[in-house]
Design an enzyme around this catalytic site. Structure first.
Site, PDB file in Angstrom:
ATOM      1  CB  SER A 273       3.050   4.426  -0.985  1.00 19.59           C
ATOM      2  OG  SER A 273       3.246   3.250  -0.201  1.00 19.59           O
ATOM      3  CE  LYS A 274       7.768   5.528  -6.826  1.00 20.67           C
ATOM      4  NZ  LYS A 274       9.125   6.022  -7.146  1.00 20.67           N
ATOM      5  NE  ARG A 275       3.377   0.881   3.069  1.00 18.95           N
ATOM      6  CZ  ARG A 275       3.105   2.148   3.244  1.00 18.95           C
ATOM      7  NH1 ARG A 275       3.899   3.065   2.698  1.00 18.95           N
ATOM      8  NH2 ARG A 275       2.067   2.537   3.955  1.00 18.95           N
ATOM      9  CG  HIS A 276       0.339  -0.348  -0.860  1.00 20.52           C
ATOM     10  ND1 HIS A 276       0.387   0.974  -0.481  1.00 20.52           N
ATOM     11  CD2 HIS A 276       0.141  -1.063   0.283  1.00 20.52           C
ATOM     12  CE1 HIS A 276       0.220   1.068   0.821  1.00 20.52           C
ATOM     13  NE2 HIS A 276       0.071  -0.149   1.314  1.00 20.52           N
ATOM     14  N   GLY A 277       2.833  -1.607  -4.730  1.00 19.16           N
ATOM     15  CA  GLY A 277       2.908  -1.910  -6.154  1.00 19.16           C
ATOM     16  C   GLY A 277       3.051  -0.618  -6.940  1.00 19.16           C
TER      17      GLY A 277
END
Length: 491
Positions: A258-262
Protein backbone atom coordinates in the site's frame (compact mmCIF):
# COMPACT_ATOMS: atom_id res chain seq x y z
CA UNK A 1 -9.56 6.11 -28.24
CA UNK A 2 -11.57 2.94 -27.86
CA UNK A 3 -12.27 0.32 -30.49
CA UNK A 4 -15.83 -0.85 -31.20
CA UNK A 5 -16.26 -3.91 -29.02
CA UNK A 6 -18.72 -5.57 -31.38
CA UNK A 7 -15.91 -7.02 -33.44
CA UNK A 8 -14.72 -9.03 -30.48
CA UNK A 9 -17.75 -11.31 -30.54
CA UNK A 10 -18.34 -11.51 -34.23
CA UNK A 11 -16.07 -11.91 -37.22
CA UNK A 12 -12.43 -12.94 -37.50
CA UNK A 13 -13.12 -16.09 -35.48
CA UNK A 14 -12.24 -14.27 -32.26
CA UNK A 15 -15.22 -15.59 -30.36
CA UNK A 16 -14.00 -19.13 -30.98
CA UNK A 17 -10.60 -18.37 -29.56
CA UNK A 18 -8.70 -18.20 -32.84
CA UNK A 19 -6.76 -21.12 -34.31
CA UNK A 20 -6.58 -24.38 -32.38
CA UNK A 21 -4.13 -23.98 -29.53
CA UNK A 22 -3.89 -20.22 -30.06
CA UNK A 23 -3.26 -18.55 -26.69
CA UNK A 24 -5.46 -15.60 -25.80
CA UNK A 25 -4.98 -13.82 -22.49
CA UNK A 26 -6.32 -10.58 -21.10
CA UNK A 27 -5.62 -7.86 -18.58
CA UNK A 28 -8.91 -6.56 -17.22
CA UNK A 29 -8.50 -3.72 -14.71
CA UNK A 30 -11.36 -1.82 -13.09
CA UNK A 31 -10.94 1.93 -13.74
CA UNK A 32 -11.55 3.03 -10.17
CA UNK A 33 -8.13 4.59 -9.52
CA UNK A 34 -4.52 4.64 -10.67
CA UNK A 35 -2.79 1.63 -12.22
CA UNK A 36 -1.18 -0.22 -9.29
CA UNK A 37 2.22 -1.80 -9.82
CA UNK A 38 0.65 -5.12 -8.77
CA UNK A 39 -1.69 -4.72 -11.72
CA UNK A 40 1.25 -3.98 -14.00
CA UNK A 41 2.93 -7.20 -12.87
CA UNK A 42 -0.26 -9.16 -13.65
CA UNK A 43 -0.43 -7.51 -17.09
CA UNK A 44 3.27 -8.20 -17.62
CA UNK A 45 3.00 -11.92 -16.87
CA UNK A 46 0.04 -12.22 -19.24
CA UNK A 47 1.86 -10.21 -21.91
CA UNK A 48 5.04 -12.29 -21.66
CA UNK A 49 3.04 -15.52 -21.90
CA UNK A 50 1.17 -14.25 -24.97
CA UNK A 51 4.35 -13.09 -26.67
CA UNK A 52 6.21 -16.32 -25.90
CA UNK A 53 3.34 -18.42 -27.25
CA UNK A 54 2.79 -16.03 -30.19
CA UNK A 55 -0.76 -15.51 -28.95
CA UNK A 56 -2.91 -12.45 -28.30
CA UNK A 57 -2.96 -10.03 -25.37
CA UNK A 58 -6.28 -8.24 -24.87
CA UNK A 59 -6.88 -5.10 -22.79
CA UNK A 60 -10.38 -5.03 -21.34
CA UNK A 61 -11.71 -2.26 -19.12
CA UNK A 62 -14.17 -3.58 -16.54
CA UNK A 63 -16.16 -0.40 -16.02
CA UNK A 64 -19.61 -1.65 -15.01
CA UNK A 65 -19.21 -0.12 -11.53
CA UNK A 66 -20.51 3.25 -12.64
CA UNK A 67 -20.29 4.76 -9.17
CA UNK A 68 -16.51 4.34 -9.06
CA UNK A 69 -15.29 4.08 -12.67
CA UNK A 70 -13.87 7.25 -14.23
CA UNK A 71 -12.55 8.27 -17.64
CA UNK A 72 -9.50 9.70 -15.89
CA UNK A 73 -8.67 6.27 -14.47
CA UNK A 74 -9.11 4.63 -17.88
CA UNK A 75 -6.66 7.12 -19.40
CA UNK A 76 -4.21 6.47 -16.54
CA UNK A 77 -4.39 2.71 -17.15
CA UNK A 78 -3.74 3.13 -20.87
CA UNK A 79 -0.93 5.62 -20.25
CA UNK A 80 0.70 3.41 -17.64
CA UNK A 81 0.70 0.33 -19.85
CA UNK A 82 2.05 2.33 -22.77
CA UNK A 83 4.83 3.75 -20.61
CA UNK A 84 6.09 0.30 -19.57
CA UNK A 85 5.80 -0.91 -23.16
CA UNK A 86 3.01 -3.47 -22.80
CA UNK A 87 1.19 -3.24 -26.12
CA UNK A 88 -2.11 -5.02 -26.71
CA UNK A 89 -3.49 -6.80 -29.74
CA UNK A 90 -7.15 -5.93 -29.08
CA UNK A 91 -8.69 -3.15 -27.07
CA UNK A 92 -9.10 -1.23 -24.95
CA UNK A 93 -12.53 -2.91 -24.81
CA UNK A 94 -15.16 -1.60 -22.41
CA UNK A 95 -17.77 -3.61 -20.61
CA UNK A 96 -20.23 -0.72 -20.74
CA UNK A 97 -20.34 -1.19 -24.52
CA UNK A 98 -21.56 -4.76 -24.01
CA UNK A 99 -24.42 -4.41 -21.55
CA UNK A 100 -27.05 -5.99 -23.79
CA UNK A 101 -24.85 -9.08 -24.23
CA UNK A 102 -24.76 -9.68 -20.48
CA UNK A 103 -28.51 -9.25 -20.19
CA UNK A 104 -29.13 -11.69 -23.04
CA UNK A 105 -26.97 -14.39 -21.47
CA UNK A 106 -28.41 -13.84 -18.00
CA UNK A 107 -31.98 -14.17 -19.29
CA UNK A 108 -30.98 -17.27 -21.22
CA UNK A 109 -30.00 -18.88 -17.92
CA UNK A 110 -33.37 -17.87 -16.50
CA UNK A 111 -35.20 -19.41 -19.44
CA UNK A 112 -33.28 -22.66 -18.89
CA UNK A 113 -34.24 -22.73 -15.22
CA UNK A 114 -30.63 -22.07 -14.16
CA UNK A 115 -31.34 -18.63 -12.67
CA UNK A 116 -34.20 -17.08 -10.73
CA UNK A 117 -35.55 -13.71 -9.69
CA UNK A 118 -34.84 -12.65 -6.13
CA UNK A 119 -37.05 -9.95 -4.59
CA UNK A 120 -35.36 -9.80 -1.19
CA UNK A 121 -34.62 -6.21 -0.21
CA UNK A 122 -31.17 -5.01 0.81
CA UNK A 123 -32.45 -4.53 4.38
CA UNK A 124 -33.76 -8.10 4.53
CA UNK A 125 -30.51 -9.51 3.19
CA UNK A 126 -28.46 -7.57 5.73
CA UNK A 127 -30.68 -8.69 8.61
CA UNK A 128 -30.34 -12.36 7.56
CA UNK A 129 -26.59 -12.00 7.13
CA UNK A 130 -26.22 -10.73 10.71
CA UNK A 131 -28.52 -13.49 11.98
CA UNK A 132 -26.44 -16.16 10.26
CA UNK A 133 -23.22 -14.71 11.64
CA UNK A 134 -24.69 -14.70 15.15
CA UNK A 135 -25.49 -18.41 14.80
CA UNK A 136 -22.04 -19.20 13.42
CA UNK A 137 -23.42 -20.04 9.97
CA UNK A 138 -22.23 -19.08 6.48
CA UNK A 139 -23.29 -15.45 5.91
CA UNK A 140 -24.18 -16.03 2.23
CA UNK A 141 -27.62 -15.84 0.67
CA UNK A 142 -29.95 -18.48 2.07
CA UNK A 143 -31.73 -19.27 -1.22
CA UNK A 144 -35.11 -18.01 -0.03
CA UNK A 145 -36.33 -17.11 -3.54
CA UNK A 146 -34.68 -20.09 -5.29
CA UNK A 147 -37.85 -22.19 -5.60
CA UNK A 148 -40.51 -19.48 -5.54
CA UNK A 149 -40.84 -19.53 -9.32
CA UNK A 150 -41.12 -15.76 -9.76
CA UNK A 151 -41.60 -15.26 -13.52
CA UNK A 152 -42.25 -11.52 -13.77
CA UNK A 153 -41.30 -9.57 -10.66
CA UNK A 154 -43.40 -6.45 -10.20
CA UNK A 155 -40.84 -4.41 -8.29
CA UNK A 156 -37.07 -4.33 -7.86
CA UNK A 157 -35.56 -7.75 -8.39
CA UNK A 158 -32.11 -9.21 -8.95
CA UNK A 159 -31.41 -12.28 -11.04
CA UNK A 160 -29.50 -14.98 -9.16
CA UNK A 161 -27.66 -18.01 -10.55
CA UNK A 162 -28.56 -21.41 -9.17
CA UNK A 163 -25.17 -22.49 -7.92
CA UNK A 164 -24.49 -26.25 -7.64
CA UNK A 165 -24.99 -27.46 -4.06
CA UNK A 166 -23.32 -30.84 -4.31
CA UNK A 167 -19.86 -32.03 -5.24
CA UNK A 168 -16.69 -30.04 -5.70
CA UNK A 169 -15.21 -27.50 -8.06
CA UNK A 170 -11.62 -28.42 -8.85
CA UNK A 171 -9.11 -25.93 -10.24
CA UNK A 172 -5.87 -27.15 -11.80
CA UNK A 173 -4.14 -23.86 -11.18
CA UNK A 174 -1.20 -22.93 -13.41
CA UNK A 175 0.69 -21.66 -10.37
CA UNK A 176 -0.85 -23.10 -7.21
CA UNK A 177 -1.54 -26.57 -8.54
CA UNK A 178 -4.72 -28.43 -7.63
CA UNK A 179 -7.22 -26.40 -5.57
CA UNK A 180 -10.53 -27.92 -4.44
CA UNK A 181 -13.65 -26.03 -3.34
CA UNK A 182 -16.77 -27.60 -1.81
CA UNK A 183 -19.85 -26.49 -3.76
CA UNK A 184 -21.94 -26.63 -0.59
CA UNK A 185 -20.14 -23.48 0.58
CA UNK A 186 -21.22 -21.45 -2.45
CA UNK A 187 -24.35 -19.32 -2.39
CA UNK A 188 -26.51 -18.23 -5.30
CA UNK A 189 -24.72 -15.16 -6.57
CA UNK A 190 -26.47 -12.27 -8.25
CA UNK A 191 -25.75 -12.10 -11.98
CA UNK A 192 -27.99 -9.12 -12.82
CA UNK A 193 -28.58 -6.38 -10.28
CA UNK A 194 -31.97 -4.77 -9.89
CA UNK A 195 -30.68 -1.79 -11.94
CA UNK A 196 -29.97 -4.12 -14.87
CA UNK A 197 -26.18 -4.02 -14.49
CA UNK A 198 -24.29 -7.32 -14.40
CA UNK A 199 -22.12 -8.29 -11.46
CA UNK A 200 -18.38 -8.79 -11.83
CA UNK A 201 -18.48 -12.58 -11.59
CA UNK A 202 -21.04 -12.82 -14.38
CA UNK A 203 -19.76 -10.21 -16.82
CA UNK A 204 -16.21 -11.54 -16.61
CA UNK A 205 -17.39 -15.04 -17.54
CA UNK A 206 -19.35 -13.79 -20.56
CA UNK A 207 -16.43 -11.64 -21.67
CA UNK A 208 -13.78 -14.33 -21.23
CA UNK A 209 -15.91 -16.82 -23.14
CA UNK A 210 -16.93 -14.58 -26.03
CA UNK A 211 -13.42 -13.15 -26.36
CA UNK A 212 -12.01 -16.65 -26.60
CA UNK A 213 -9.74 -16.26 -23.56
CA UNK A 214 -7.77 -19.47 -23.13
CA UNK A 215 -5.89 -18.60 -19.93
CA UNK A 216 -7.12 -16.38 -17.09
CA UNK A 217 -4.10 -15.21 -15.09
CA UNK A 218 -4.80 -12.80 -12.25
CA UNK A 219 -4.00 -12.06 -8.61
CA UNK A 220 -4.77 -14.70 -6.03
CA UNK A 221 -7.27 -12.34 -4.39
CA UNK A 222 -9.51 -13.64 -7.21
CA UNK A 223 -9.04 -17.29 -6.27
CA UNK A 224 -12.33 -17.41 -4.35
CA UNK A 225 -14.13 -15.99 -7.39
CA UNK A 226 -13.00 -18.84 -9.61
CA UNK A 227 -15.26 -21.59 -8.12
CA UNK A 228 -18.18 -19.19 -8.62
CA UNK A 229 -17.24 -18.56 -12.24
CA UNK A 230 -16.55 -22.13 -13.40
CA UNK A 231 -20.19 -23.25 -12.87
CA UNK A 232 -21.27 -20.21 -14.89
CA UNK A 233 -19.03 -21.24 -17.79
CA UNK A 234 -20.59 -24.70 -17.60
CA UNK A 235 -24.18 -23.45 -17.37
CA UNK A 236 -23.70 -21.16 -20.36
CA UNK A 237 -22.15 -23.96 -22.38
CA UNK A 238 -18.76 -22.28 -22.71
CA UNK A 239 -15.32 -23.88 -22.64
CA UNK A 240 -13.54 -23.30 -19.33
CA UNK A 241 -10.21 -21.47 -19.63
CA UNK A 242 -7.11 -22.46 -17.67
CA UNK A 243 -6.73 -20.43 -14.49
CA UNK A 244 -3.60 -19.14 -12.81
CA UNK A 245 -3.52 -17.06 -9.63
CA UNK A 246 -0.45 -14.95 -8.94
CA UNK A 247 0.72 -14.46 -5.35
CA UNK A 248 0.20 -11.01 -3.93
CA UNK A 249 2.90 -8.37 -3.54
CA UNK A 250 3.59 -7.52 0.08
CA UNK A 251 5.43 -4.72 1.81
CA UNK A 252 8.47 -5.36 3.97
CA UNK A 253 6.16 -5.82 6.97
CA UNK A 254 4.40 -8.70 5.13
CA UNK A 255 1.15 -6.78 4.76
CA UNK A 256 -0.47 -6.06 1.41
CA UNK A 257 1.46 -3.46 -0.54
CA UNK A 258 0.00 0.00 0.00
CA UNK A 259 1.00 3.66 -0.04
CA UNK A 260 2.60 3.38 3.38
CA UNK A 261 5.28 1.19 1.77
CA UNK A 262 6.00 3.82 -0.88
CA UNK A 263 4.52 4.71 -4.25
CA UNK A 264 2.18 2.09 -5.70
CA UNK A 265 1.06 3.90 -8.88
CA UNK A 266 3.08 2.94 -11.92
CA UNK A 267 3.04 6.53 -13.21
CA UNK A 268 4.45 7.73 -9.87
CA UNK A 269 7.59 5.77 -10.70
CA UNK A 270 7.81 7.55 -14.02
CA UNK A 271 7.62 10.88 -12.19
CA UNK A 272 10.37 9.76 -9.78
CA UNK A 273 12.73 9.14 -12.67
CA UNK A 274 12.61 5.39 -13.03
CA UNK A 275 13.16 3.82 -16.43
CA UNK A 276 10.24 1.72 -17.72
CA UNK A 277 12.43 -1.24 -18.63
CA UNK A 278 14.01 -1.20 -15.16
CA UNK A 279 10.56 -1.33 -13.55
CA UNK A 280 9.53 -4.17 -15.88
CA UNK A 281 12.68 -6.12 -15.05
CA UNK A 282 12.12 -5.61 -11.34
CA UNK A 283 8.45 -6.57 -11.43
CA UNK A 284 9.03 -9.73 -13.43
CA UNK A 285 11.62 -10.83 -10.86
CA UNK A 286 9.08 -10.12 -8.13
CA UNK A 287 7.68 -13.64 -8.05
CA UNK A 288 9.45 -15.23 -11.04
CA UNK A 289 13.01 -16.39 -11.52
CA UNK A 290 15.34 -17.99 -14.02
CA UNK A 291 18.33 -19.29 -12.12
CA UNK A 292 20.31 -16.50 -10.47
CA UNK A 293 19.99 -14.06 -13.37
CA UNK A 294 18.85 -10.59 -12.31
CA UNK A 295 19.02 -8.43 -15.44
CA UNK A 296 17.07 -9.50 -18.51
CA UNK A 297 16.54 -7.98 -21.90
CA UNK A 298 12.95 -8.00 -23.12
CA UNK A 299 13.82 -10.66 -25.69
CA UNK A 300 15.26 -12.84 -22.93
CA UNK A 301 12.15 -12.43 -20.79
CA UNK A 302 9.90 -13.47 -23.65
CA UNK A 303 12.09 -16.45 -24.42
CA UNK A 304 12.51 -17.67 -20.84
CA UNK A 305 9.18 -16.83 -19.21
CA UNK A 306 7.09 -19.71 -17.92
CA UNK A 307 4.44 -20.11 -15.24
CA UNK A 308 6.43 -23.12 -14.02
CA UNK A 309 8.89 -20.68 -12.45
CA UNK A 310 6.38 -18.36 -10.79
CA UNK A 311 6.62 -18.74 -7.03
CA UNK A 312 3.57 -19.78 -5.03
CA UNK A 313 4.25 -17.57 -2.02
CA UNK A 314 3.79 -13.81 -1.78
CA UNK A 315 6.57 -11.59 -3.08
CA UNK A 316 8.03 -8.78 -0.97
CA UNK A 317 8.48 -5.39 -2.59
CA UNK A 318 11.94 -3.96 -1.93
CA UNK A 319 12.33 -0.28 -2.92
CA UNK A 320 16.11 -0.45 -2.48
CA UNK A 321 16.36 -3.35 -4.94
CA UNK A 322 14.26 -1.46 -7.46
CA UNK A 323 16.50 1.59 -7.06
CA UNK A 324 19.56 -0.61 -7.63
CA UNK A 325 17.93 -2.09 -10.73
CA UNK A 326 17.17 1.38 -12.06
CA UNK A 327 20.77 2.47 -11.53
CA UNK A 328 21.93 -0.54 -13.55
CA UNK A 329 19.69 0.42 -16.45
CA UNK A 330 20.88 4.02 -16.36
CA UNK A 331 24.51 2.93 -16.19
CA UNK A 332 24.28 0.41 -19.01
CA UNK A 333 21.54 1.92 -21.15
CA UNK A 334 22.02 3.37 -24.62
CA UNK A 335 23.15 7.00 -24.20
CA UNK A 336 20.82 8.52 -26.75
CA UNK A 337 17.74 6.85 -25.27
CA UNK A 338 18.64 7.85 -21.71
CA UNK A 339 19.17 11.41 -22.92
CA UNK A 340 15.73 11.43 -24.56
CA UNK A 341 14.10 10.14 -21.37
CA UNK A 342 16.00 12.76 -19.37
CA UNK A 343 14.76 15.78 -21.35
CA UNK A 344 11.34 16.08 -19.63
CA UNK A 345 13.08 16.11 -16.24
CA UNK A 346 15.45 18.83 -17.41
CA UNK A 347 12.40 20.82 -18.48
CA UNK A 348 10.83 20.33 -15.04
CA UNK A 349 14.05 21.53 -13.44
CA UNK A 350 13.85 24.76 -15.46
CA UNK A 351 16.78 23.79 -17.68
CA UNK A 352 14.95 23.20 -20.94
CA UNK A 353 16.08 26.41 -22.64
CA UNK A 354 19.65 25.96 -21.47
CA UNK A 355 19.77 22.48 -23.00
CA UNK A 356 18.43 23.82 -26.29
CA UNK A 357 21.24 26.40 -26.36
CA UNK A 358 23.90 23.81 -25.49
CA UNK A 359 26.06 22.33 -28.26
CA UNK A 360 24.67 19.44 -30.29
CA UNK A 361 24.99 16.16 -28.41
CA UNK A 362 25.40 17.85 -25.03
CA UNK A 363 22.70 15.73 -23.33
CA UNK A 364 24.29 12.49 -24.48
CA UNK A 365 27.72 13.58 -23.23
CA UNK A 366 26.13 14.58 -19.93
CA UNK A 367 24.52 11.14 -19.59
CA UNK A 368 27.88 9.48 -20.27
CA UNK A 369 29.53 11.59 -17.57
CA UNK A 370 26.82 11.22 -14.91
CA UNK A 371 25.33 7.76 -15.42
CA UNK A 372 27.70 6.07 -12.98
CA UNK A 373 26.60 8.52 -10.30
CA UNK A 374 22.84 8.63 -10.86
CA UNK A 375 20.21 6.22 -9.59
CA UNK A 376 17.23 8.02 -11.13
CA UNK A 377 16.60 10.50 -13.92
CA UNK A 378 15.50 13.00 -11.27
CA UNK A 379 18.93 12.77 -9.63
CA UNK A 380 20.59 13.21 -13.01
CA UNK A 381 18.44 16.22 -13.90
CA UNK A 382 19.16 17.81 -10.52
CA UNK A 383 22.88 17.41 -11.13
CA UNK A 384 22.54 19.05 -14.55
CA UNK A 385 22.02 22.46 -12.95
CA UNK A 386 25.71 22.52 -12.06
CA UNK A 387 26.61 22.42 -15.76
CA UNK A 388 23.83 24.53 -17.27
CA UNK A 389 23.38 27.42 -14.84
CA UNK A 390 25.68 30.43 -14.78
CA UNK A 391 25.78 30.63 -11.01
CA UNK A 392 26.44 27.78 -8.58
CA UNK A 393 26.70 27.59 -4.82
CA UNK A 394 30.13 26.51 -3.58
CA UNK A 395 30.26 24.32 -0.51
CA UNK A 396 31.89 26.43 2.18
CA UNK A 397 33.83 23.59 3.79
CA UNK A 398 35.23 22.57 0.39
CA UNK A 399 36.20 26.16 -0.40
CA UNK A 400 37.92 26.62 2.95
CA UNK A 401 39.97 23.47 2.44
CA UNK A 402 40.93 23.82 -1.22
CA UNK A 403 40.45 27.41 -2.43
CA UNK A 404 43.37 28.87 -0.49
CA UNK A 405 45.74 31.70 -1.25
CA UNK A 406 48.58 29.19 -1.72
CA UNK A 407 46.96 27.70 -4.81
CA UNK A 408 46.13 31.08 -6.44
CA UNK A 409 49.29 31.32 -8.65
CA UNK A 410 48.74 27.86 -10.11
CA UNK A 411 45.03 28.50 -10.70
CA UNK A 412 45.87 31.80 -12.44
CA UNK A 413 48.48 30.11 -14.62
CA UNK A 414 46.06 27.29 -15.56
CA UNK A 415 43.26 29.76 -16.33
CA UNK A 416 45.51 31.98 -18.43
CA UNK A 417 46.77 29.11 -20.55
CA UNK A 418 43.27 27.70 -21.14
CA UNK A 419 42.17 31.17 -22.20
CA UNK A 420 45.16 31.58 -24.53
CA UNK A 421 44.67 28.21 -26.18
CA UNK A 422 42.39 27.97 -29.22
CA UNK A 423 41.92 24.26 -28.56
CA UNK A 424 39.42 23.32 -25.83
CA UNK A 425 39.41 19.60 -26.58
CA UNK A 426 40.28 17.07 -23.86
CA UNK A 427 43.83 16.28 -25.15
CA UNK A 428 44.74 19.99 -25.16
CA UNK A 429 43.29 20.53 -21.68
CA UNK A 430 45.15 17.49 -20.40
CA UNK A 431 48.45 18.82 -21.79
CA UNK A 432 47.92 22.26 -20.22
CA UNK A 433 47.12 20.66 -16.87
CA UNK A 434 50.26 18.50 -16.96
CA UNK A 435 52.46 21.48 -17.83
CA UNK A 436 51.20 23.50 -14.85
CA UNK A 437 51.66 20.53 -12.49
CA UNK A 438 55.23 20.00 -13.69
CA UNK A 439 56.20 23.66 -13.60
CA UNK A 440 54.74 24.26 -10.13
CA UNK A 441 55.88 20.94 -8.67
CA UNK A 442 52.35 19.88 -7.72
CA UNK A 443 50.73 16.51 -7.41
CA UNK A 444 47.52 15.92 -9.32
CA UNK A 445 45.23 16.20 -6.29
CA UNK A 446 46.80 19.48 -5.18
CA UNK A 447 45.55 21.23 -8.29
CA UNK A 448 42.64 19.01 -9.33
CA UNK A 449 40.62 19.46 -6.14
CA UNK A 450 40.73 23.28 -6.12
CA UNK A 451 39.76 23.25 -9.81
CA UNK A 452 36.94 20.79 -9.13
CA UNK A 453 35.57 22.94 -6.29
CA UNK A 454 35.76 26.07 -8.45
CA UNK A 455 33.98 24.36 -11.36
CA UNK A 456 31.30 22.36 -9.54
CA UNK A 457 31.17 23.73 -6.00
CA UNK A 458 31.85 20.23 -4.66
CA UNK A 459 34.78 17.90 -4.02
CA UNK A 460 33.29 15.02 -6.02
CA UNK A 461 32.42 15.10 -9.69
CA UNK A 462 33.03 13.28 -12.95
CA UNK A 463 36.51 13.63 -14.47
CA UNK A 464 37.76 17.22 -14.66
CA UNK A 465 38.02 17.29 -18.42
CA UNK A 466 34.51 15.85 -18.76
CA UNK A 467 33.32 18.61 -16.45
CA UNK A 468 35.06 21.28 -18.52
CA UNK A 469 33.66 19.85 -21.73
CA UNK A 470 30.13 19.92 -20.30
CA UNK A 471 30.55 23.45 -18.96
CA UNK A 472 32.03 24.79 -22.17
CA UNK A 473 34.94 27.18 -22.61
CA UNK A 474 33.35 30.42 -21.40
CA UNK A 475 31.61 28.97 -18.35
CA UNK A 476 34.79 27.05 -17.37
CA UNK A 477 36.88 30.22 -17.51
CA UNK A 478 34.28 32.26 -15.64
CA UNK A 479 34.13 29.75 -12.80
CA UNK A 480 37.90 29.46 -12.57
CA UNK A 481 38.16 33.24 -12.27
CA UNK A 482 35.50 33.30 -9.58
CA UNK A 483 37.31 30.50 -7.75
CA UNK A 484 40.54 32.52 -7.89
CA UNK A 485 38.75 35.53 -6.40
CA UNK A 486 37.37 33.42 -3.59
CA UNK A 487 40.79 31.90 -2.94
CA UNK A 488 42.40 35.35 -2.80
CA UNK A 489 39.78 36.52 -0.37
CA UNK A 490 40.48 33.48 1.78
CA UNK A 491 36.76 32.78 2.26
Amino acid sequence: MFRDSGAVDQGRGVGKGGPLGFVRVRFAPSPTGYLHIGGVRTALFNWLFARREKGAFILRIEDTDQSRSTEEAICAIVEGLQWVGLDWDEGPLRQTDRMELYRQHALALFEQGLAYWCVCSAEELEARRKEAQAKGLQPGYDGRCRDRGIAKPSGDAALRFKAPRDGQTVIEDLIKGRVVFENSLLDDLIILRSNGYPTYNFSVVVDDALMGITHVVRGDDHLTNTPRQIPLFQALGFAIPRFGHLPMIMGADKTRLSKRHGATSVLAYREMGYLPDALVNYLVRLGWSHGDQEIFSLAELIDKFSFDHVQKSAAVFNPEKLLWMNAQYIKNGEQKRIAELLLPFLEQAGLGEAVKKAPTGWAERFVLALRERSQTLVEMATAAGTYLRDEIEIDQAAATKFLTQVIVPSLEKLTGRIEASSDFAVPALDQIFKQVLEEDGLKMGQLAQPVRVALTGRTASPGLFEVMELLGRERTLARLRKGIEQAKAGK
